[in-house]
Structures are given as structure tokens and as C-alpha cells.
Design a protein around this motif. Structure first.
Motif, PDB file in Angstrom:
ATOM      1  N   ARG A 114       0.865  -1.180   0.000  1.00 51.25           N
ATOM      2  CA  ARG A 114       0.000   0.000   0.000  1.00 51.25           C
ATOM      3  C   ARG A 114       0.901   1.229   0.000  1.00 51.25           C
ATOM      4  O   ARG A 114       1.650   1.478   0.943  1.00 51.25           O
ATOM      5  CB  ARG A 114      -0.906   0.015   1.237  1.00 51.25           C
ATOM      6  CG  ARG A 114      -1.928   1.152   1.230  1.00 51.25           C
ATOM      7  CD  ARG A 114      -2.847   1.057   2.441  1.00 51.25           C
ATOM      8  NE  ARG A 114      -2.142   1.326   3.679  1.00 51.25           N
ATOM      9  CZ  ARG A 114      -2.002   2.541   4.214  1.00 51.25           C
ATOM     10  NH1 ARG A 114      -2.521   3.598   3.610  1.00 51.25           N
ATOM     11  NH2 ARG A 114      -1.356   2.702   5.350  1.00 51.25           N
ATOM     12  N   VAL A 115       0.845   1.978  -1.068  1.00 49.89           N
ATOM     13  CA  VAL A 115       1.759   3.103  -1.261  1.00 49.89           C
ATOM     14  C   VAL A 115       1.157   4.374  -0.678  1.00 49.89           C
ATOM     15  O   VAL A 115      -0.013   4.680  -0.906  1.00 49.89           O
ATOM     16  CB  VAL A 115       2.080   3.298  -2.756  1.00 49.89           C
ATOM     17  CG1 VAL A 115       3.043   4.467  -2.955  1.00 49.89           C
ATOM     18  CG2 VAL A 115       2.672   2.009  -3.342  1.00 49.89           C
ATOM     19  N   VAL A 116       1.967   5.086   0.083  1.00 49.93           N
ATOM     20  CA  VAL A 116       1.553   6.357   0.674  1.00 49.93           C
ATOM     21  C   VAL A 116       2.523   7.438   0.217  1.00 49.93           C
ATOM     22  O   VAL A 116       3.741   7.275   0.297  1.00 49.93           O
ATOM     23  CB  VAL A 116       1.540   6.280   2.211  1.00 49.93           C
ATOM     24  CG1 VAL A 116       1.196   7.643   2.814  1.00 49.93           C
ATOM     25  CG2 VAL A 116       0.554   5.231   2.693  1.00 49.93           C
ATOM     26  N   SER A 117       1.998   8.524  -0.281  1.00 46.62           N
ATOM     27  CA  SER A 117       2.826   9.649  -0.705  1.00 46.62           C
ATOM     28  C   SER A 117       2.958  10.636   0.446  1.00 46.62           C
ATOM     29  O   SER A 117       1.970  11.027   1.056  1.00 46.62           O
ATOM     30  CB  SER A 117       2.190  10.358  -1.909  1.00 46.62           C
ATOM     31  OG  SER A 117       2.899  11.551  -2.212  1.00 46.62           O
ATOM     32  N   ASP A 119       4.333  13.526  -0.090  1.00 49.25           N
ATOM     33  CA  ASP A 119       4.365  14.826  -0.747  1.00 49.25           C
ATOM     34  C   ASP A 119       2.922  15.298  -0.918  1.00 49.25           C
ATOM     35  O   ASP A 119       2.143  14.657  -1.620  1.00 49.25           O
ATOM     36  CB  ASP A 119       5.053  14.699  -2.112  1.00 49.25           C
ATOM     37  CG  ASP A 119       5.212  16.030  -2.825  1.00 49.25           C
ATOM     38  OD1 ASP A 119       4.556  17.008  -2.414  1.00 49.25           O
ATOM     39  OD2 ASP A 119       5.980  16.100  -3.803  1.00 49.25           O
ATOM     40  N   PRO A 120       2.536  16.397  -0.271  1.00 51.93           N
ATOM     41  CA  PRO A 120       1.136  16.837  -0.370  1.00 51.93           C
ATOM     42  C   PRO A 120       0.699  17.185  -1.786  1.00 51.93           C
ATOM     43  O   PRO A 120      -0.494  17.242  -2.068  1.00 51.93           O
ATOM     44  CB  PRO A 120       1.096  18.076   0.544  1.00 51.93           C
ATOM     45  CG  PRO A 120       2.511  18.535   0.638  1.00 51.93           C
ATOM     46  CD  PRO A 120       3.346  17.297   0.561  1.00 51.93           C
ATOM     47  N   ALA A 121       1.669  17.405  -2.683  1.00 54.24           N
ATOM     48  CA  ALA A 121       1.322  17.753  -4.062  1.00 54.24           C
ATOM     49  C   ALA A 121       1.163  16.514  -4.941  1.00 54.24           C
ATOM     50  O   ALA A 121       0.757  16.624  -6.100  1.00 54.24           O
ATOM     51  CB  ALA A 121       2.378  18.675  -4.654  1.00 54.24           C
ATOM     52  N   VAL A 122       1.504  15.320  -4.421  1.00 56.73           N
ATOM     53  CA  VAL A 122       1.439  14.077  -5.190  1.00 56.73           C
ATOM     54  C   VAL A 122       0.487  13.115  -4.483  1.00 56.73           C
ATOM     55  O   VAL A 122       0.657  12.813  -3.305  1.00 56.73           O
ATOM     56  CB  VAL A 122       2.832  13.423  -5.333  1.00 56.73           C
ATOM     57  CG1 VAL A 122       2.730  12.131  -6.139  1.00 56.73           C
ATOM     58  CG2 VAL A 122       3.812  14.388  -5.975  1.00 56.73           C
ATOM     59  N   SER A 123      -0.503  12.626  -5.195  1.00 56.47           N
ATOM     60  CA  SER A 123      -1.482  11.726  -4.586  1.00 56.47           C
ATOM     61  C   SER A 123      -0.887  10.344  -4.362  1.00 56.47           C
ATOM     62  O   SER A 123       0.113   9.957  -4.977  1.00 56.47           O
ATOM     63  CB  SER A 123      -2.715  11.607  -5.493  1.00 56.47           C
ATOM     64  OG  SER A 123      -2.396  10.891  -6.679  1.00 56.47           O
ATOM     65  N   ASP A 124      -1.524   9.580  -3.487  1.00 58.24           N
ATOM     66  CA  ASP A 124      -1.104   8.198  -3.240  1.00 58.24           C
ATOM     67  C   ASP A 124      -1.196   7.368  -4.522  1.00 58.24           C
ATOM     68  O   ASP A 124      -0.343   6.524  -4.800  1.00 58.24           O
ATOM     69  CB  ASP A 124      -1.965   7.554  -2.154  1.00 58.24           C
ATOM     70  CG  ASP A 124      -1.744   8.173  -0.780  1.00 58.24           C
ATOM     71  OD1 ASP A 124      -0.758   8.925  -0.622  1.00 58.24           O
ATOM     72  OD2 ASP A 124      -2.547   7.898   0.126  1.00 58.24           O
ATOM     73  N   ASP A 125      -2.250   7.606  -5.302  1.00 60.53           N
ATOM     74  CA  ASP A 125      -2.417   6.858  -6.554  1.00 60.53           C
ATOM     75  C   ASP A 125      -1.274   7.137  -7.525  1.00 60.53           C
ATOM     76  O   ASP A 125      -0.758   6.212  -8.176  1.00 60.53           O
ATOM     77  CB  ASP A 125      -3.744   7.225  -7.220  1.00 60.53           C
ATOM     78  CG  ASP A 125      -4.929   6.507  -6.581  1.00 60.53           C
ATOM     79  OD1 ASP A 125      -4.791   6.075  -5.414  1.00 60.53           O
ATOM     80  OD2 ASP A 125      -5.975   6.378  -7.229  1.00 60.53           O
ATOM     81  N   ASP A 126      -0.886   8.400  -7.642  1.00 58.45           N
ATOM     82  CA  ASP A 126       0.205   8.744  -8.553  1.00 58.45           C
ATOM     83  C   ASP A 126       1.514   8.139  -8.085  1.00 58.45           C
ATOM     84  O   ASP A 126       2.333   7.687  -8.889  1.00 58.45           O
ATOM     85  CB  ASP A 126       0.341  10.262  -8.673  1.00 58.45           C
ATOM     86  CG  ASP A 126      -0.785  10.886  -9.491  1.00 58.45           C
ATOM     87  OD1 ASP A 126      -1.465  10.133 -10.209  1.00 58.45           O
ATOM     88  OD2 ASP A 126      -0.984  12.111  -9.392  1.00 58.45           O
ATOM     89  N   SER A 173      10.322   6.105  -6.721  1.00 58.13           N
ATOM     90  CA  SER A 173       9.186   6.696  -6.029  1.00 58.13           C
ATOM     91  C   SER A 173       9.564   7.359  -4.731  1.00 58.13           C
ATOM     92  O   SER A 173       8.863   8.221  -4.236  1.00 58.13           O
ATOM     93  CB  SER A 173       8.146   5.614  -5.753  1.00 58.13           C
ATOM     94  OG  SER A 173       8.650   4.730  -4.791  1.00 58.13           O
ATOM     95  N   GLY A 174      10.656   6.907  -4.136  1.00 56.96           N
ATOM     96  CA  GLY A 174      11.064   7.483  -2.883  1.00 56.96           C
ATOM     97  C   GLY A 174      10.204   7.050  -1.711  1.00 56.96           C
ATOM     98  O   GLY A 174      10.290   7.606  -0.623  1.00 56.96           O
ATOM     99  N   THR A 175       9.364   6.035  -1.863  1.00 58.23           N
ATOM    100  CA  THR A 175       8.520   5.586  -0.779  1.00 58.23           C
ATOM    101  C   THR A 175       9.124   4.379  -0.113  1.00 58.23           C
ATOM    102  O   THR A 175       9.954   3.672  -0.678  1.00 58.23           O
ATOM    103  CB  THR A 175       7.118   5.214  -1.302  1.00 58.23           C
ATOM    104  OG1 THR A 175       7.241   4.141  -2.228  1.00 58.23           O
ATOM    105  CG2 THR A 175       6.457   6.396  -1.971  1.00 58.23           C
ATOM    106  N   GLU A 176       8.675   4.107   1.094  1.00 58.50           N
ATOM    107  CA  GLU A 176       9.163   2.967   1.841  1.00 58.50           C
ATOM    108  C   GLU A 176       8.842   1.679   1.114  1.00 58.50           C
ATOM    109  O   GLU A 176       7.737   1.458   0.654  1.00 58.50           O
ATOM    110  CB  GLU A 176       8.494   2.953   3.222  1.00 58.50           C
ATOM    111  CG  GLU A 176       8.886   1.745   4.053  1.00 58.50           C
ATOM    112  CD  GLU A 176       8.058   1.641   5.311  1.00 58.50           C
ATOM    113  OE1 GLU A 176       8.276   0.707   6.082  1.00 58.50           O
ATOM    114  OE2 GLU A 176       7.184   2.501   5.498  1.00 58.50           O
ATOM    115  N   ASP A 177       9.852   0.807   0.992  1.00 59.46           N
ATOM    116  CA  ASP A 177       9.681  -0.512   0.396  1.00 59.46           C
ATOM    117  C   ASP A 177       9.223  -0.463  -1.042  1.00 59.46           C
ATOM    118  O   ASP A 177       8.680  -1.428  -1.546  1.00 59.46           O
ATOM    119  CB  ASP A 177       8.654  -1.333   1.196  1.00 59.46           C
ATOM    120  CG  ASP A 177       9.200  -1.698   2.556  1.00 59.46           C
ATOM    121  OD1 ASP A 177       8.384  -2.073   3.403  1.00 59.46           O
ATOM    122  OD2 ASP A 177      10.415  -1.600   2.766  1.00 59.46           O
ATOM    123  N   SER A 178       9.429   0.643  -1.746  1.00 64.79           N
ATOM    124  CA  SER A 178       8.941   0.724  -3.114  1.00 64.79           C
ATOM    125  C   SER A 178       9.956   0.185  -4.087  1.00 64.79           C
ATOM    126  O   SER A 178      11.121   0.021  -3.783  1.00 64.79           O
ATOM    127  CB  SER A 178       8.616   2.177  -3.462  1.00 64.79           C
ATOM    128  OG  SER A 178       9.787   2.944  -3.436  1.00 64.79           O
TER     129      SER A 178
END
Length: 299
Positions: A114-117, A119-126, A173-178
Motif C-alpha cells: 500500500r503506497v503512501v505519498s 508529498d502533499p502535491a502528489v497523490s497516493d495513486d500517482d 518513487s522514494g517511498t518505503e519498500d517501493s
């Protein structure tokens, strides 16, 4: 006189406060010209399914042939699976199953991210699309491609090719475990389907050229994009030789639905080294499982 002076001072204070108020009575912003950017929409999914319980008993029986013939206590152990060790089960979960028979061994792994962004300017879906696209590109399905390069040994080291029919390549993506190389992955859940550590091992993403449907007509079994499976999906097919050992074939199906990316890997290793695992059968079973899993996000 003192009363009159006090009244005059109070009136001056009231006038001063009124001068600092906006037309609507609200306080004026001291930083004129700045605009507030609305935060991007959060992802649809806030939780993940329990990984080892996400595959039905009937599906496991089909994916792990021969297990039903084992003693009951061994059957329960195989069908229970082994949960992946993750640091945050709200962000990532996984499970692995493995069966060994006299004719072949089969390994199944699934991974939910489950990806979480942040960055407030970038949605989780993106952000999830970036994670998915990175996997798609690593599989050799680069921009304007529909099949992977024969030089692609696995999902983490595949070369990009220019063949018609795919989406744009991804970025970190810069997200955890991505992505495909960080955090607990499905590769770490069970015995690897590739033998990259063996200097004699080779791999190819090209399925057997004589693979066909049961009615005898040719079908495309190459790594490719898939339609009708979540928001985006692809299939990869890798055949690995490791010296004199039996050949492994691993079929991967990866799909994204909103802010969740799901990875399935299904591997067969025949007991006899000269036997080549069948692409068509493995791909059919992996895709059937993917269709069942995507339904869990639409219930």
C-alpha cells in the motif's frame, strides 16, 4: 477630563483594529500574494488483506499440485503458508507457499504494497503508479514495448527494449519498500526462482516457441501488458537454467489498483533436468489468481 481622554483613546484603538481587518472581517494575511495549494487526494485503500489468508484452499490445491496427497498434518503446514516479515503491516504484507513432490516443486509468493505519498502535491495513486511503472520497466516492458528483451534475466536487472504497446517508464518513487530492490520483497519470501549466484546459470524471458492453446492455435506467451486487471497490469515469464540442475520457470503477474501494488510469483522446477516447465499452464494459473485477488479490492 480624565473620562473624556479615556474615551478618545478607546476610539483610536477601535479605528486601528478596523483598519487591519479585511473586507469580510477576517484578519488580513501579512504575506500577500501567497496561495494555498490543496493537498492531493489520499489513496482509496487504508488497509491490506491478510496475505496468507487471501488465497482460497481450492486455489492453493490447484497451484500446489500433489499437496493434497500428503498426510493431513503436512497438508495443513503447506497450505498455511509463511508470512513475510515486514516492519509495517498496514503498508506491506506478503506470504509464501511451497510444495515438493516426486515430479516437481512449486513455489507461490504474493506481495501487497500500500503506497503512501508523503508529498502533499502528489497523490497516493500517482505515487503507486510510479512504483508499478518501475516494476514494469524492470521487467523489460519499457516505453513503446510489448515484450521483454531475451537478455532480461530477472525483474531487477532487465534491459529496456523498444517494441510497441506499453506505458511510460517509471522513476524512483522514494517511498518505503517501493520498487523492486528495497525492503522485503516476494523474492525473499521463498527459494528464488533464479540462480543468478551460479556462474553457469542463464535465463531468458522467452517462453517455449512451441507453446500453444489447447485447441492448437498459437498464443502470445511473451512478457506483456494485461488488460482488465486493476488499473494497470503486466505479466513476465522467466526460464532459468542453472548448470546441470533442473530448469526453473517463474511467471510473475503485477497489477495496481488505486494505491495498492500486488505482485504474484509462481515458480515450477521439475525433478528431471530435461523437462521444461510449461509456460501456458503457469501463466493461466497465475492470471487466475490475480483475478481473484483484484476482486478483494472491489468488494
Amino acid at each position: 477630563m480624565a473620562f473624556a481622554a479615556g474615551t478618545a483613546l478607546l476610539a483610536a484603538l477601535v479605528v486601528g483594529c478596523s483598519a487591519d481587518s479585511g473586507a469580510d472581517g477576517s484578519a488580513a494575511d501579512g504575506k500577500s500574494g501567497e496561495t494555498t495549494v490543496a493537498a492531493a487526494a489520499p489513496g482509496k485503500y487504508r488497509t491490506l488483506p491478510e496475505a496468507c489468508g487471501s488465497v482460497t484452499a481450492s486455489a492453493l490445491k490447484d497451484l500446489l499440485p500433489g499437496t493434497a496427497d500428503l498426510p493431513e498434518d503436512q497438508q495443513k503446514k503447506v497450505y498455511a503458508g509463511t508470512a513475510a516479515v515486514t516492519y509495517n503491516t498496514e503498508r506491506r504484507v506478503g506470504c509464501a507457499w511451497k510444495s515438493d513432490t516426486s515430479t516437481a516443486s512449486h513455489t507461490l509468493t504474493i506481495d501487497f504494497e500500500r503506497v503512501v505519498s508523503y508529498d502533499p502535491a502528489v497523490s497516493d495513486d500517482d505515487r503507486a503508479l510510479e512504483v508499478y511503472t518501475k516494476k514494469e520497466t524492470a521487467a523489460g516492458l519499457s516505453p513503446a514495448s510489448s515484450s521483454a528483451s531475451p537478455d532480461s534475466a530477472d525483474g531487477d536487472g532487465a534491459k529496456d527494449t523498444d517494441k510497441p504497446g506499453s506505458k511510460s517508464g517509471g522513476k524512483d518513487s522514494g517511498t518505503e519498500d517501493s520498487g523492486t530492490g528495497s525492503g522485503p520483497s516476494s523474492h525473499a519470501l521463498a527459494t528464488s526462482a533464479t540462480a543468478s549466484a551460479d556462474p553457469d546459470s542463464t535465463a531468458t524471458d522467452e517462453p517455449d516457441p512451441d507453446s500453444s492453446d489447447t485447441d492448437g492455435t498459437d498464443t502470445d506467451l511473451r512478457p506483456r501488458l494485461l488488460d482488465g486487471l486493476g488499473d494497470s497490469a503486466f505479466l513476465n515469464d522467466r526460464l532459468t537454467h542453472s548448470g546441470s540442475a533442473a530448469q526453473h520457470r517463474t511467471v510473475s503477474v503485477v497489477f495496481r489498483t488505486s494505491n495498492v501494488v500486488v505482485t504474484i510469483e509462481y515458480t515450477e522446477q521439475p525433478a528431471v533436468s530435461t523437462v521444461v516447465p510449461d509456460s501456458g499452464e503457469l501463466q493461466e494459473k497465475a492470471q487466475a489468481l490475480a483475478r481473484n485477488l483484484v476482486e478483494k479490492f472491489t468488494e
